[in-house]
Write an enzyme that holds these catalytic residues in place. Structure first.
Site, PDB file in Angstrom:
ATOM      1  N   LYS A  13     -11.054 -17.759  19.498  1.00 33.29           N
ATOM      2  CA  LYS A  13      -9.568 -18.648  19.648  1.00 33.29           C
ATOM      3  C   LYS A  13      -9.138 -17.618  21.035  1.00 33.29           C
ATOM      4  CE  LYS A  13      -8.191 -19.695  14.963  1.00 33.29           C
ATOM      5  NZ  LYS A  13      -8.012 -21.074  15.290  1.00 33.29           N
ATOM      6  N   ASP A  27     -15.184 -21.888  14.478  1.00 32.99           N
ATOM      7  CA  ASP A  27     -13.552 -21.805  14.274  1.00 32.99           C
ATOM      8  C   ASP A  27     -13.171 -23.188  13.234  1.00 32.99           C
ATOM      9  OD1 ASP A  27     -11.162 -20.937  14.359  1.00 32.99           O
ATOM     10  OD2 ASP A  27     -10.716 -22.203  16.198  1.00 32.99           O
ATOM     11  N   LYS A  36      -7.274 -23.101   0.831  1.00 36.24           N
ATOM     12  CA  LYS A  36      -8.046 -22.400   1.830  1.00 36.24           C
ATOM     13  C   LYS A  36      -7.480 -20.715   1.963  1.00 36.24           C
ATOM     14  CE  LYS A  36      -8.363 -22.133   7.079  1.00 36.24           C
ATOM     15  NZ  LYS A  36      -8.215 -22.876   8.211  1.00 36.24           N
ATOM     16  N   ARG A  76     -13.063 -25.688   6.404  1.00 36.62           N
ATOM     17  CA  ARG A  76     -13.580 -26.783   5.684  1.00 36.62           C
ATOM     18  C   ARG A  76     -14.794 -26.402   4.963  1.00 36.62           C
ATOM     19  NH1 ARG A  76     -14.013 -30.077  11.038  1.00 36.62           N
ATOM     20  NH2 ARG A  76     -12.211 -28.912  11.159  1.00 36.62           N
ATOM     21  N   GLU A 124     -13.919 -23.310  10.201  1.00 39.95           N
ATOM     22  CA  GLU A 124     -14.223 -22.486   9.247  1.00 39.95           C
ATOM     23  C   GLU A 124     -13.573 -22.941   7.855  1.00 39.95           C
ATOM     24  OE1 GLU A 124     -10.655 -20.938   9.309  1.00 39.95           O
ATOM     25  OE2 GLU A 124     -11.941 -21.495  10.785  1.00 39.95           O
ATOM     26  N   ASP A 177      -7.997 -15.359  10.769  1.00 41.29           N
ATOM     27  CA  ASP A 177      -8.823 -16.427  11.628  1.00 41.29           C
ATOM     28  C   ASP A 177      -8.874 -16.032  13.073  1.00 41.29           C
ATOM     29  OD1 ASP A 177     -10.874 -18.246  12.110  1.00 41.29           O
ATOM     30  OD2 ASP A 177      -9.238 -19.724  12.005  1.00 41.29           O
ATOM     31  N   ASP A 224      -3.490 -18.116   7.875  1.00 37.74           N
ATOM     32  CA  ASP A 224      -4.471 -19.086   7.811  1.00 37.74           C
ATOM     33  C   ASP A 224      -4.727 -19.280   5.871  1.00 37.74           C
ATOM     34  OD1 ASP A 224      -5.695 -21.252   8.665  1.00 37.74           O
ATOM     35  OD2 ASP A 224      -7.348 -19.916   9.272  1.00 37.74           O
TER      36      ASP A 224
END
Length: 503
Positions: free
Chosen positions: A279, A349, A267, A353, A351, A272, A290
């Site tokens: 968030k 959030d 990933k 996956r 995201e 993020d 991230d």
């Protein structure tokens, strides 16, 4: 600056160096002083020859032999080096010897304590040469690219590692361990680069530079190429940013006769915010990490090539920045993923996956023998397993194999289940599947269940959730420094090496 390692062939007591490192074990029985670890016998003899009992001196200085403890003593002529550094190994393992992770941590603690020193010789290599090498390089790691007021003390310049006579080809052991540690350092560098400088375009460029230097084939997709390819997850997550997404593919052939083919996926969310489902502000700066999974996959693929592992590796690395804006994707949107499956977005959030699903579907088209993905997938991983233990999900046999290899490398990992009933909680009102459930329970397992939908049923696969272990915000310990840790590079290299050896 990096620390140079070499195999030291002489006695540490007479080595021409600035410092000598010895290991310490806790006191045994009625003794009050710690014990010298194996490999330090000639140093102990040298002190006795100078009418000094080294363990007693170290006890007076406060040494106990516990893990990560570092005590420095002036040698006062007992040995050639002017400084003695004693580092705790903690308790012995069941076999009566210090474990590899204890040596790795002790070597890391010693390397950090030796910052500003020109050279050192370590007796810890006599216990475990590979672990001592990895720990020394990782403990000496610094990231100073953005410090304009001086970088502080430079890492220790050279470390000579004494090797046990039974180690066989010590030079080859050192070469392999150095290659693995350098890969971890590369991943740390990528994670520690701030997101205004590391965004999808520049991240892809860094990946290309690293791969081409190792002779690896590189493909980068952007813009219309992603749209024409049908990468709806990558495009959807990345559409809120002015800096467009990328998909990077690295291919290492595995030499003339590769034992197996492995797909690696990481990933690469370069920052993020959570998107529209934004968030909290507190600790959002940690989201520079991230892309830790992508960094690890890139570094591990390069390591496989440099170590000439006989296993073919194709890395598929989706990169995007998840930002809120007038063009950002929304809760309620439906994305058409690579391969045609549709996903209802209930939380922007969740995201990671989404971009991983595109990458999994694309990687599966190559018909690999194994598929491994890794990401800072869920905050739920931290709640379930803490900040140092990765959660491993996937097909049962391969999942357990990956988790065991992770523990063996010192990157703690634990196998997690994917209960079948969780799939029903991802049913969507309008699409094939939703990206989250309506409850807070089992968040890590829910994410793994989502990803499983995109993995072919007969493909051995594992996902390593590194949300906690990939980024360390506390004080340094052992060989772990503040910031990016490089987890799970060592696990990935260990899995590739195991597949190369055993299929």
């Amino acid at each position: 600056m990096s620390t140079d390692l070499y195999v030291e062939g002489g006695s540490p007591a007479t080595a021409e160096t600035d410092a000598v490192v010895v290991g310490l074990l806790p006191a045994s029985g009625d003794d009050s002083a710690p014990r010298l670890a194996p490999g330090a016998e000639d140093v102990g003899e040298a002190f006795r020859g100078a009418d000094a009992d080294l363990p007693a001196l170290l006890a007076i200085a406060g040494a106990s032999g516990k893990a990560d403890e570092v005590v420095k003593l002036p040698a006062r002529g007992a040995i050639t080096a002017p400084l003695l550094v004693a580092v705790g190994l903690g308790d012995l393992e069941a076999n009566g010897a210090p474990g590899a992770e204890a040596v790795r941590r002790a070597s890391g603690a010693a390397a950090r304590a030796l910052a500003g020193t020109g050279s050192a010789v370590s007796t810890l290599g006599r216990i475990d040469l590979a672990a001592a090498a990895e720990g020394s390089l990782l403990g000496a790691y610094t990231f100073t690219d953005y410090r304009s007021n001086g970088a502080g003390r430079a890492p220790v310049g050279r470390v000579g590692l004494l090797a046990d006579s039974t180690d066989g080809d010590a030079a080859e052991i050192l070469r392999t361990a150095t290659g693995v540690a350098q890969a971890v350092r590369t991943a740390r560098d990528l994670v520690n680069t701030p997101p205004n400088d590391l965004f999808p375009e520049t991240f892809a460029a860094r990946a290309r530079e690293l791969a081409e230097a190792a002779g690896i084939e590189v493909e980068v997709l952007a813009g219309d190429e992603l749209a024409e390819g049908g990468y709806g997850g990558v495009l959807g997550v990345g559409q809120g940013s002015s800096r467009g997404p990328r998909l990077v593919r690295l291919r290492y052939s595995g030499g003339a006769a590769p034992r197996a083919t492995v797909a690696l996926i990481g990933k690469g969310i370069t920052f993020d915010t959570g998107g529209i489902s934004i968030k909290p502000a507190a600790n959002m700066d940690h989201m520079t990490s991230d892309m830790g999974g992508a960094a690890a996959v890139i570094a591990a693929t390069v390591a496989a090539a440099r170590l000439e592992l006989p296993v073919a590796v194709t890395a598929t690395v989706p990169m995007a920045e998840n930002m809120p804006s007038a063009t950002a994707y929304r809760p309620g949107d439906v994305l058409r993923m690579y391969g045609g499956r549709t996903v209802e977005v209930l939380n922007t959030d969740a995201e990671g996956r989404l971009i991983l699903a595109d990458a999994i579907a694309r990687a599966a088209e190559d018909a690999p023998d194994y598929l491994i993905e890794t990401s800072t997938l869920t905050g739920a991983q931290q709640i379930a397993l803490g900040l140092r233990t990765a959660g491993v999900m996937g097909s049962d046999e391969f999942r357990d194999r990956v988790a065991a290899l992770g523990r063996a490398t010192g990157e703690d990992a634990w196998a997690m289940p994917l209960p079948p009933h969780l799939r029903g909680e991802l049913d969507s009102r309008v699409a094939d599947i939703a990206n989250v459930t309506g409850t807070r329970w089992g968040g890590m397992l829910v994410a793994g269940t989502f990803l499983r939908e995109f993995v072919p049923a007969d493909l051995p696969w594992a996902h390593i959730d590194i949300a906690g272990p990939s980024f360390h915000t506390g004080a340094p310990y052992g060989y772990t420094t503040k910031g990016g840790t490089g987890v799970p590079v060592r696990t990935l290299v260990a899995v590739l090496s195991d597949i190369a050896a055993n299929g």
